[in-house]
Design a protein around this motif. Structure first.
Motif, short mmCIF file in Angstrom:
data_model
loop_
_atom_site.label_atom_id
_atom_site.label_comp_id
_atom_site.label_asym_id
_atom_site.label_seq_id
_atom_site.Cartn_x
_atom_site.Cartn_y
_atom_site.Cartn_z
N LYS A 298 0.84 -1.20 0.00
CA LYS A 298 0.00 0.00 0.00
C LYS A 298 0.88 1.25 0.00
O LYS A 298 1.84 1.34 0.74
CB LYS A 298 -0.93 0.01 1.23
N LEU A 299 0.50 2.19 -0.84
CA LEU A 299 1.20 3.47 -0.95
C LEU A 299 0.20 4.60 -0.74
O LEU A 299 -0.81 4.66 -1.43
CB LEU A 299 1.86 3.61 -2.33
N THR A 300 0.48 5.46 0.23
CA THR A 300 -0.38 6.61 0.53
C THR A 300 0.44 7.88 0.43
O THR A 300 1.55 7.95 0.97
CB THR A 300 -0.97 6.49 1.95
N ILE A 301 -0.08 8.87 -0.27
CA ILE A 301 0.67 10.10 -0.54
C ILE A 301 -0.18 11.32 -0.17
O ILE A 301 -1.35 11.43 -0.54
CB ILE A 301 1.07 10.20 -2.03
N GLU A 302 0.44 12.23 0.53
CA GLU A 302 -0.20 13.49 0.93
C GLU A 302 -0.56 14.31 -0.31
O GLU A 302 0.10 14.21 -1.36
CB GLU A 302 0.81 14.25 1.80
N SER A 303 -1.56 15.13 -0.19
CA SER A 303 -1.97 16.00 -1.30
C SER A 303 -0.83 16.94 -1.71
O SER A 303 -0.03 17.38 -0.89
CB SER A 303 -3.18 16.83 -0.90
N GLY A 304 -0.79 17.26 -3.01
CA GLY A 304 0.25 18.15 -3.52
C GLY A 304 -0.17 19.59 -3.69
O GLY A 304 0.65 20.45 -4.03
#
Length: 306
Positions: A298-304
């Motif tokens: 699983k990969l989770t990324i903060e908003s850009g």
């Protein structure tokens, strides 16, 4: 300190530039209907149709288009028409203070990796690794999912890599978190020894490439290894390595090469992400915090955007 660009709103103006090779003009023209669907207006750089060998115009002209789009108060986002070759040629001439004082969305991938790295490390601006207009979106068979991820520019939402769109494989188990950096492996290797050398310290590092034989991938990963860049990383996100197959009888396979370097440093790593020269191509912000659960894939990324 990361600088997030302002989110887009319907009716905003998008600037289009070609800072690398000449884009396919038919595809670029076709991509404009997609931008129209997004509800944005378009302003093309003066040199988007220029050709100078394998470059989309002379260095000074491509540089001028980049500067002018950041300076233009009407333009709220800059999307690259395509990649190819040449962004490294203008990196040392960019006015980074101009970009820092006029932060806005900057989007592209492949050869644009050099600009992502240089701009982020010189200014703190969050940029976007995603499919480009002539290279991807304007193709007749452009994938709807590739287009869908442009929506992240309009709303500050956390991104989760979608399950089931690609076969993910845990290379090294564990969890890692850090600022997401990286992009095209060839371009990352080419920053070594320059003022724009990729900083991987405690970062989640994304790598992808196209049309490179395993021996070439080996050479570039070895360069990053000897420069301490792999050992410095918190973890690895292995994107698409399109057509990176042997052209000679005596060769290692790509997976063998990746295993050699990634498993050696023993940091959490997952391969198989549809990020790079692939379709669909999932776009991600660079320069924001991300979390990788390698065991759970699983990969989770903060908003850009803000």
């Amino acid at each position: 300190m990361a600088i997030k660009p302002q989110r887009l709103e319907k009716g905003d103006v998008i600037g289009i530039i070609a800072p690398a090779s000449p884009p396919n003009q038919e595809n670029l023209k076709r991509s404009l209907s997609f931008l129209d669907e997004l509800g944005v207006k378009v302003k093309k750089g003066k040199h988007v149709t220029d050709q100078y060998g394998y470059l989309a115009g002379k260095d000074s002209d491509r540089l001028a288009d980049l500067h002018n789009m950041f300076l233009d108060e009407e333009v709220k986002a800059i999307i690259c028409a395509g990649g190819g070759y040449g962004t490294g040629r203008i990196a040392s001439q960019i006015d980074y203070s101009l970009i820092k004082e006029n932060p806005k969305i900057f989007w592209g991938y492949s050869d644009i990796t050099f600009l992502h790295t240089a701009i982020r490390q010189q200014t703190g601006l969050v940029t976007f690794h995603g499919p480009m207009l002539a290279s991807d979106i304007g193709k007749e068979d452009a994938d709807p999912l590739s287009k869908q991820y442009f929506s992240q520019l309009f709303e500050p939402l956390t991104l989760d890599y979608p399950e089931g769109i690609s076969n993910l494989e845990t290379m090294v188990s564990g969890s890692a978190a850090g600022i997401l950096t990286g992009g095209n492996l060839s371009l990352l290797a080419s920053t070594i020894g320059t003022p724009y050398e990729i900083d991987t310290k405690n970062k989640l590092v994304l790598i992808e490439d196209i049309n490179e034989e395993p021996r070439a991938v080996d050479r570039m990963l070895n360069q990053l290894h000897m420069a301490g860049k792999l050992e410095d990383a918190a973890g690895f996100i292995i994107g698409d390595f399109n057509n990176c197959v042997p052209e000679r009888e005596l060769s290692l396979e790509l997976d063998e090469v990746l295993d050699t370097y990634i498993k050696r440093v023993n940091k959490p790593a997952v391969k198989g992400f549809n990020i790079g020269h692939c379709s669909p191509h999932i776009s991600v912000p660079l320069g924001v915090r991300a979390e990788l659960d390698a065991a759970g894939k699983k990969l989770t990324i903060e908003s850009g955007v803000k």
